[in-house]
Design an enzyme around this catalytic site. Structure first.
Site, short mmCIF file in Angstrom:
data_model
loop_
_atom_site.label_atom_id
_atom_site.label_comp_id
_atom_site.label_asym_id
_atom_site.label_seq_id
_atom_site.Cartn_x
_atom_site.Cartn_y
_atom_site.Cartn_z
N SER A 143 0.88 -1.11 0.02
CA SER A 143 0.07 0.04 -0.09
C SER A 143 0.90 1.24 0.02
CB SER A 143 -1.00 -0.20 1.10
OG SER A 143 -1.70 1.03 1.14
N HIS A 175 -2.44 -1.20 -4.24
CA HIS A 175 -4.09 -1.47 -4.27
C HIS A 175 -4.49 0.20 -4.12
CE1 HIS A 175 -4.44 -2.01 0.22
NE2 HIS A 175 -3.93 -0.73 -0.02
#
Length: 199
Positions: free
Chosen positions: A101, A126
């Site tokens: 992330s 993501h």
């Protein structure tokens, strides 16, 4: 049981006396910053302060940012990202363990040619996450618009830094997208997989 922060011996130059200091302060003396937890506002403030200090001390020398992080706050991560771009010192990013992330985003934000990962590292990208909780619909709508704005910004920066088409970044970040160190190199998130410490 918590382990606490390890201490290491340190001798001031010209002194015969040793004193014990915490490992993170000792690493900072070598221009090494360790991001080894979730990215929060407090952690970001600490990393930003270290980046600014090390840059003011000698902007011609590189700063090493080691990353083993599950990600965290987008706004906190963007404070680190903006500071990395703002300072003159090259920032060498090195993934060990996991950069997920916002951790992956910061890994990718290192100086071009100096974004590294150890062989068994995992990198995951993501889209930004958001929660609704128990709030009014109008507040949820405002947050949704902000999340979409942030998603667009992060995807564009990642496309610029990896060389991937924006459409591919958008597709790949739609869900958790895990990569090995070598796959991250091929993707353009990092520049090199290393097995030994850079000199």
């Amino acid at each position: 049981m918590p382990i606490g922060v390890p201490s290491v011996p340190y001798r001031l130059p010209g002194s015969s006396f040793e004193r014990w200091i915490d490992i993170y302060n000792r690493l900072a003396m070598e221009r090494i910053i360790f991001l080894g937890q979730e990215v929060t506002d407090g952690l970001a403030n600490s990393i930003v302060a270290q980046l600014l200090y090390l840059d003011s001390e000698d902007s011609s020398k590189p700063i090493y940012l080691y990353i083993n992080s599950p990600g965290g706050s987008v706004t906190a991560g963007m404070a680190i990202y903006d500071t990395m771009q703002y300072i003159k010192s090259p920032v060498i990013t090195i993934c060990l363990g996991l950069a997920a992330s916002m951790g992956a985003f910061l890994l990718c934000a290192g100086s071009k040619g100096k974004r590294l990962a150890l062989p068994h590292s995992r990198i995951m990208i993501h889209q930004p996450l958001g929660g609704t909780g128990r709030r009014q619909a109008s507040d949820i709508e405002i947050e949704a618009k902000e999340i979409l704005r942030i998603k667009k910004l992060l995807n564009q920066i990642m496309a610029d830094r990896t060389g991937q088409p924006l459409e591919k970044i958008e597709k790949d970040t739609d869900r958790d997208y895990f990569m090995s160190a070598e796959e991250a190199r091929e993707y353009g998130l990092i520049d090199q997989v290393i097995a030994e410490r850079p000199v």
